[in-house]
Design a protein around this motif. Sequence first.
Motif, PDB file in Angstrom:
ATOM      1  N   SER A 183       1.099  -1.890  -0.397  1.00  0.00           N
ATOM      2  CA  SER A 183      -0.230  -0.065  -0.113  1.00  0.00           C
ATOM      3  C   SER A 183       1.080   1.357  -0.115  1.00  0.00           C
ATOM      4  N   ARG A 184       0.247   1.698  -0.541  1.00  0.00           N
ATOM      5  CA  ARG A 184       1.152   3.258  -0.740  1.00  0.00           C
ATOM      6  C   ARG A 184       1.093   4.185   0.187  1.00  0.00           C
ATOM      7  N   ILE A 185       2.176   5.586   0.414  1.00  0.00           N
ATOM      8  CA  ILE A 185       1.420   6.219   1.482  1.00  0.00           C
ATOM      9  C   ILE A 185       0.439   7.462   0.771  1.00  0.00           C
ATOM     10  N   GLY A 186      -0.502   7.673   1.306  1.00  0.00           N
ATOM     11  CA  GLY A 186      -2.037   8.276   0.842  1.00  0.00           C
ATOM     12  C   GLY A 186      -2.757   7.664  -0.380  1.00  0.00           C
ATOM     13  N   GLN A 187      -2.770   6.571  -0.189  1.00  0.00           N
ATOM     14  CA  GLN A 187      -3.701   5.733  -0.812  1.00  0.00           C
ATOM     15  C   GLN A 187      -5.141   5.395   0.377  1.00  0.00           C
ATOM     16  N   ARG A 188      -6.335   5.475   0.052  1.00  0.00           N
ATOM     17  CA  ARG A 188      -6.854   6.385   0.329  1.00  0.00           C
ATOM     18  C   ARG A 188      -7.958   4.491  -0.248  1.00  0.00           C
ATOM     19  N   THR A 189      -8.744   3.635   1.047  1.00  0.00           N
ATOM     20  CA  THR A 189      -9.217   2.731   0.701  1.00  0.00           C
ATOM     21  C   THR A 189     -10.520   2.400   1.354  1.00  0.00           C
ATOM     22  N   PRO A 190     -11.274   1.718   0.562  1.00  0.00           N
ATOM     23  CA  PRO A 190     -13.052   1.688   1.664  1.00  0.00           C
ATOM     24  C   PRO A 190     -12.934   1.292   2.980  1.00  0.00           C
ATOM     25  N   ALA A 191     -13.118   1.606   3.735  1.00  0.00           N
ATOM     26  CA  ALA A 191     -12.938   1.355   5.363  1.00  0.00           C
ATOM     27  C   ALA A 191     -13.872   0.483   5.911  1.00  0.00           C
ATOM     28  N   HIS A 192     -14.845   0.402   4.933  1.00  0.00           N
ATOM     29  CA  HIS A 192     -15.439  -1.217   5.325  1.00  0.00           C
ATOM     30  C   HIS A 192     -15.560  -2.335   5.007  1.00  0.00           C
ATOM     31  N   CYS A 193     -13.885  -2.862   4.616  1.00  0.00           N
ATOM     32  CA  CYS A 193     -13.593  -3.458   4.024  1.00  0.00           C
ATOM     33  C   CYS A 193     -12.127  -3.971   4.031  1.00  0.00           C
ATOM     34  N   VAL A 194     -11.731  -3.262   5.147  1.00  0.00           N
ATOM     35  CA  VAL A 194      -9.805  -3.503   5.211  1.00  0.00           C
ATOM     36  C   VAL A 194     -10.120  -4.253   6.629  1.00  0.00           C
ATOM     37  N   ALA A 195      -9.017  -4.774   7.641  1.00  0.00           N
ATOM     38  CA  ALA A 195      -8.717  -4.212   8.230  1.00  0.00           C
ATOM     39  C   ALA A 195      -8.867  -3.218   9.037  1.00  0.00           C
ATOM     40  N   THR A 196      -8.229  -2.642   8.954  1.00  0.00           N
ATOM     41  CA  THR A 196      -7.670  -1.030   9.410  1.00  0.00           C
ATOM     42  C   THR A 196      -9.055  -0.223   9.828  1.00  0.00           C
ATOM     43  N   GLY A 197      -9.710  -0.125   8.436  1.00  0.00           N
ATOM     44  CA  GLY A 197     -10.658   0.725   8.475  1.00  0.00           C
ATOM     45  C   GLY A 197     -11.456  -0.192   9.511  1.00  0.00           C
TER      46      GLY A 197
END
Length: 250
Positions: A124-138
Amino acid sequence: MDTTVVKALTVLEALASSAAPLGVTELATKLGLSKSNVHRLLQTLASRGYVTQVDQRYTVTTRLWELGAMVVSRLDVARVATPVMQRLVAEVDETAHLSILDMAACEVISIHNVESTQPVRAYSRIGQRTPAHCVATGKALLSVQPPEALRALPAELQRFTPHTLWRRDDLVAALDKIRLDGYSTNVGEWREQVGGAAAVIWDHAGRPAAAIGLTVPVERLKPEVLDRYIPLLAGAANEVSRLMGAPPRD
């Protein structure tokens, strides 16, 4: 650009840089705006808590400082977490990353990562956005949000894989368990071949500052592997929280 937003920001900057409160006429002259325009902008900013009126003059409140403090605390957590993340990666040889939550967009933003040495690894690159509902950190960060914030999520969220928790009610039920467990997992919910686990980092005021996660190719993410990783991950999150001055949690 939205000119109203630009004008409002200009008013804020003028007030913030002034040693004394300013009146509508002073601001209008200084900024080259009409008095009626300045007055409307000030009323809007006051309603949002950014300025306050003192004897027919206006000055900024601590609201700007509060926003800045939140940003600084998020940036500081990366500095504090780096050596802990490096030790975690040295132990498990999987990529560790640090993310913060943008609740308005229901996304997490990667602010730091430490790469594993594995030839096949999740990235994962710095600044990358990912959907919170389907990743562990989210999911870890969503689990500690107020109930009203979760109720405000759409009834149906975007579905990325067959494993995505895309119904809000299903997601909220899963978040209840995550909150009790103290960690979250993801097995192919955003990308089918990528999974991981995460835990929340808390700041000195007992607020969720970020989440620390391990990102692992699903082919290596066996139940026994998760059982080994989760205590290490939770320990890392607790250590960073302690270094951030977080109060003890029950």
